[in-house]
Scaffold this motif. Sequence first.
Motif, PDB file in Angstrom:
ATOM      1  N   ARG A  20       0.831  -1.208   0.000  1.00  0.00           N
ATOM      2  CA  ARG A  20       0.000   0.000   0.000  1.00  0.00           C
ATOM      3  C   ARG A  20       0.862   1.254   0.000  1.00  0.00           C
ATOM      4  O   ARG A  20       0.598   2.205  -0.728  1.00  0.00           O
ATOM      5  CB  ARG A  20      -0.944  -0.013   1.208  1.00  0.00           C
ATOM      6  N   ALA A  21       1.908   1.268   0.794  1.00  0.00           N
ATOM      7  CA  ALA A  21       2.812   2.418   0.838  1.00  0.00           C
ATOM      8  C   ALA A  21       3.470   2.630  -0.524  1.00  0.00           C
ATOM      9  O   ALA A  21       3.574   3.760  -1.010  1.00  0.00           O
ATOM     10  CB  ALA A  21       3.874   2.226   1.921  1.00  0.00           C
ATOM     11  N   HIS A  22       3.878   1.543  -1.152  1.00  0.00           N
ATOM     12  CA  HIS A  22       4.491   1.648  -2.472  1.00  0.00           C
ATOM     13  C   HIS A  22       3.483   2.129  -3.510  1.00  0.00           C
ATOM     14  O   HIS A  22       3.826   2.938  -4.373  1.00  0.00           O
ATOM     15  CB  HIS A  22       5.098   0.300  -2.885  1.00  0.00           C
ATOM     16  N   LEU A  23       2.257   1.640  -3.427  1.00  0.00           N
ATOM     17  CA  LEU A  23       1.226   2.087  -4.361  1.00  0.00           C
ATOM     18  C   LEU A  23       0.968   3.584  -4.218  1.00  0.00           C
ATOM     19  O   LEU A  23       0.859   4.303  -5.219  1.00  0.00           O
ATOM     20  CB  LEU A  23      -0.074   1.308  -4.150  1.00  0.00           C
ATOM     21  N   LEU A  24       0.872   4.050  -2.988  1.00  0.00           N
ATOM     22  CA  LEU A  24       0.612   5.472  -2.765  1.00  0.00           C
ATOM     23  C   LEU A  24       1.771   6.355  -3.223  1.00  0.00           C
ATOM     24  O   LEU A  24       1.557   7.409  -3.805  1.00  0.00           O
ATOM     25  CB  LEU A  24       0.317   5.723  -1.278  1.00  0.00           C
ATOM     26  N   ALA A  30       5.397  -3.385  -4.134  1.00  0.00           N
ATOM     27  CA  ALA A  30       6.797  -3.650  -3.796  1.00  0.00           C
ATOM     28  C   ALA A  30       7.239  -4.983  -4.391  1.00  0.00           C
ATOM     29  O   ALA A  30       6.471  -5.937  -4.437  1.00  0.00           O
ATOM     30  CB  ALA A  30       6.966  -3.678  -2.283  1.00  0.00           C
ATOM     31  N   SER A  31       8.478  -5.028  -4.823  1.00  0.00           N
ATOM     32  CA  SER A  31       9.056  -6.285  -5.307  1.00  0.00           C
ATOM     33  C   SER A  31       9.328  -7.191  -4.109  1.00  0.00           C
ATOM     34  O   SER A  31       9.349  -6.729  -2.959  1.00  0.00           O
ATOM     35  CB  SER A  31      10.367  -6.011  -6.055  1.00  0.00           C
ATOM     36  N   PRO A  32       9.568  -8.487  -4.351  1.00  0.00           N
ATOM     37  CA  PRO A  32       9.916  -9.378  -3.226  1.00  0.00           C
ATOM     38  C   PRO A  32      11.134  -8.888  -2.445  1.00  0.00           C
ATOM     39  O   PRO A  32      11.157  -8.967  -1.211  1.00  0.00           O
ATOM     40  CB  PRO A  32      10.178 -10.716  -3.911  1.00  0.00           C
ATOM     41  N   GLU A  33      12.126  -8.370  -3.143  1.00  0.00           N
ATOM     42  CA  GLU A  33      13.316  -7.845  -2.461  1.00  0.00           C
ATOM     43  C   GLU A  33      12.958  -6.630  -1.608  1.00  0.00           C
ATOM     44  O   GLU A  33      13.427  -6.491  -0.472  1.00  0.00           O
ATOM     45  CB  GLU A  33      14.394  -7.470  -3.479  1.00  0.00           C
ATOM     46  N   GLU A  34      12.119  -5.755  -2.131  1.00  0.00           N
ATOM     47  CA  GLU A  34      11.694  -4.580  -1.363  1.00  0.00           C
ATOM     48  C   GLU A  34      10.849  -4.989  -0.161  1.00  0.00           C
ATOM     49  O   GLU A  34      10.947  -4.372   0.905  1.00  0.00           O
ATOM     50  CB  GLU A  34      10.908  -3.620  -2.253  1.00  0.00           C
ATOM     51  N   GLU A  73      13.125   7.207  -7.301  1.00  0.00           N
ATOM     52  CA  GLU A  73      11.950   6.816  -8.078  1.00  0.00           C
ATOM     53  C   GLU A  73      10.769   7.762  -7.849  1.00  0.00           C
ATOM     54  O   GLU A  73      10.010   8.041  -8.753  1.00  0.00           O
ATOM     55  CB  GLU A  73      11.542   5.385  -7.722  1.00  0.00           C
ATOM     56  N   PHE A  74      10.650   8.266  -6.626  1.00  0.00           N
ATOM     57  CA  PHE A  74       9.588   9.220  -6.326  1.00  0.00           C
ATOM     58  C   PHE A  74       9.923  10.611  -6.863  1.00  0.00           C
ATOM     59  O   PHE A  74       9.058  11.316  -7.373  1.00  0.00           O
ATOM     60  CB  PHE A  74       9.335   9.302  -4.817  1.00  0.00           C
ATOM     61  N   MET A  75      11.195  10.985  -6.772  1.00  0.00           N
ATOM     62  CA  MET A  75      11.608  12.352  -7.092  1.00  0.00           C
ATOM     63  C   MET A  75      11.766  12.637  -8.593  1.00  0.00           C
ATOM     64  O   MET A  75      11.569  13.771  -9.008  1.00  0.00           O
ATOM     65  CB  MET A  75      12.945  12.652  -6.413  1.00  0.00           C
ATOM     66  N   PHE A  76      12.108  11.620  -9.355  1.00  0.00           N
ATOM     67  CA  PHE A  76      12.413  11.843 -10.767  1.00  0.00           C
ATOM     68  C   PHE A  76      11.587  10.948 -11.659  1.00  0.00           C
ATOM     69  O   PHE A  76      11.364   9.774 -11.355  1.00  0.00           O
ATOM     70  CB  PHE A  76      13.898  11.592 -11.033  1.00  0.00           C
ATOM     71  N   ILE A  77      11.185  11.460 -12.791  1.00  0.00           N
ATOM     72  CA  ILE A  77      10.445  10.689 -13.780  1.00  0.00           C
ATOM     73  C   ILE A  77      11.452  10.126 -14.783  1.00  0.00           C
ATOM     74  O   ILE A  77      12.287  10.850 -15.308  1.00  0.00           O
ATOM     75  CB  ILE A  77       9.434  11.569 -14.537  1.00  0.00           C
TER      76      ILE A  77
END
Length: 78
Positions: A20-24, A30-34, A73-77
Motif C-alpha cells: 500500500r505504501a508503495h502504491l501510494l 513492492a518487489s519481493p526484495e523490497e 523513483e519518487f523524485m524523478f520521472i
Amino acid sequence: TAMAVRVLRESAAEADRVDRAHLLALSRTASPEEQQQAAQFLQRYRQDAGGDAANADLAAWSAYVRTLLASNEFMFID
C-alpha cells in the motif's frame, strides 16, 4: 506521518502495508526484495524506537514512508 497512519489504517498485514505504501508513493507494488528490505527496516526501527508498541510501530512506518518519498523513483520521472 499522515501517510503512515493511512497505511496502518487501510491494511492489517505488514506485506499488504508495504504494498500500500508503495502504491501510494510509487504507483506500483513492492518487489519481493523490497518486501524483505522493508520487513528488516521496520523490525530494526521498532527495536531501536523502544517505548510502547503502538508508538514504535507508527514511528517505524513514518520513517519507512519518508524513505519512499525521498527515493529517486519518487523524485524523478524516467
